[in-house]
Design an enzyme around this catalytic site. Structure first.
Site, mmCIF file in Angstrom:
data_model
loop_
_atom_site.group_PDB
_atom_site.id
_atom_site.type_symbol
_atom_site.label_atom_id
_atom_site.label_comp_id
_atom_site.label_asym_id
_atom_site.label_seq_id
_atom_site.Cartn_x
_atom_site.Cartn_y
_atom_site.Cartn_z
ATOM 1 N N CYS A 263 74.237 13.256 0.494
ATOM 2 C CA CYS A 263 74.712 14.337 -0.092
ATOM 3 C C CYS A 263 75.251 15.384 0.998
ATOM 4 C CB CYS A 263 73.765 15.335 -1.018
ATOM 5 S SG CYS A 263 73.515 14.619 -2.566
ATOM 6 N N ARG A 264 74.266 15.905 1.770
ATOM 7 C CA ARG A 264 74.711 16.932 2.936
ATOM 8 C C ARG A 264 75.195 16.495 4.196
ATOM 9 N NH1 ARG A 264 69.339 20.348 2.203
ATOM 10 N NH2 ARG A 264 68.709 18.086 1.977
ATOM 11 N N ASN B 207 70.240 11.748 3.311
ATOM 12 C CA ASN B 207 71.500 11.254 3.921
ATOM 13 C C ASN B 207 72.594 10.545 3.096
ATOM 14 O OD1 ASN B 207 72.324 8.585 6.430
ATOM 15 N ND2 ASN B 207 73.083 10.467 6.094
ATOM 16 N N CYS C 3 69.574 15.232 7.200
ATOM 17 C CA CYS C 3 69.154 16.025 5.872
ATOM 18 C C CYS C 3 68.156 15.181 5.086
ATOM 19 C CB CYS C 3 70.294 16.178 4.660
ATOM 20 S SG CYS C 3 70.978 14.800 4.062
ATOM 21 N N ASP D 175 70.150 22.019 -0.883
ATOM 22 C CA ASP D 175 70.331 20.840 -1.525
ATOM 23 C C ASP D 175 71.177 20.616 -2.805
ATOM 24 O OD1 ASP D 175 70.096 18.023 -2.103
ATOM 25 O OD2 ASP D 175 68.229 17.867 -1.857
#
Ligand code: 4NP
Length: 155
Positions: free
Chosen positions: A16-17, A14, A11, A126
């Site tokens: 959160c998702r 690196n 993402c 996001d």
């Protein structure tokens, strides 16, 4: 003997998702008894060395998974030789990865939600600037993709 498949989720930050995608695939592979190497990275460099966002940690914890030891790193051209699959969480991440890919990559690049029937072509939004419900939606999407990936890789 068959090689263990390796997957890198990417993402932007690196934090959160992609850490949630990493956790979800580890979980689903474990449930299926599939040996797999999983990692995650960001296209950006702001959060290198940091742990996941506390909201991602809380979301993972709700599903019984502790991701607090994960550490952010930046995706590199070498990742295209080290991993079989590199999976972008959104279209911007996909385009950024295409830009750093070497000429003859080993890794096959794909968009995460292209692995989920009915959600092809969509981005994992996001959740960084929103509320906790965004992290729950992220978890649902990365878990659905992880389940599909296990069936794709377990062949
Ligand atoms: P991620 O979310 O890409 O899911 O880790 C973000 C985290 C941090 C930032 C952007 C997105 N940031 O701009 O710092």
């Amino acid at each position: 003997m068959r090689q263990i498949p390796s997957v890198l989720f990417v993402c932007l930050g690196n934090i959160c998702r992609s850490p949630l995608a990493e956790a979800a695939l580890r979980r689903e592979a474990g449930v299926a008894g599939l040996d797999i190497l999983v990692d995650s990275a960001g296209t950006g460099s702001w959060h290198i060395g940091k742990g996941p966002d506390p909201r991602s940690c809380a979301e993972a914890q709700r599903h019984g998974i502790d991701i607090r030891s994960y550490r952010a790193r930046q995706a590199t051209p070498e990742d295209f030789a080290r991993f079989d699959r590199i999976i972008a969480l959104d279209a911007a991440n996909y385009a950024d990865l295409q830009r750093i890919a070497p000429r003859n990559p080993h890794a096959k690049l794909s968009l995460l939600l292209d692995h989920v029937p009915g959600l092809e072509g969509q981005d994992v939004a996001d959740p960084y600037y929103g509320g906790p419900e965004g992290f729950e939606e992220t978890w649902q999407q990365v878990s659905a993709a992880a389940r599909q990936l296990v069936t794709e890789l377990d062949r």
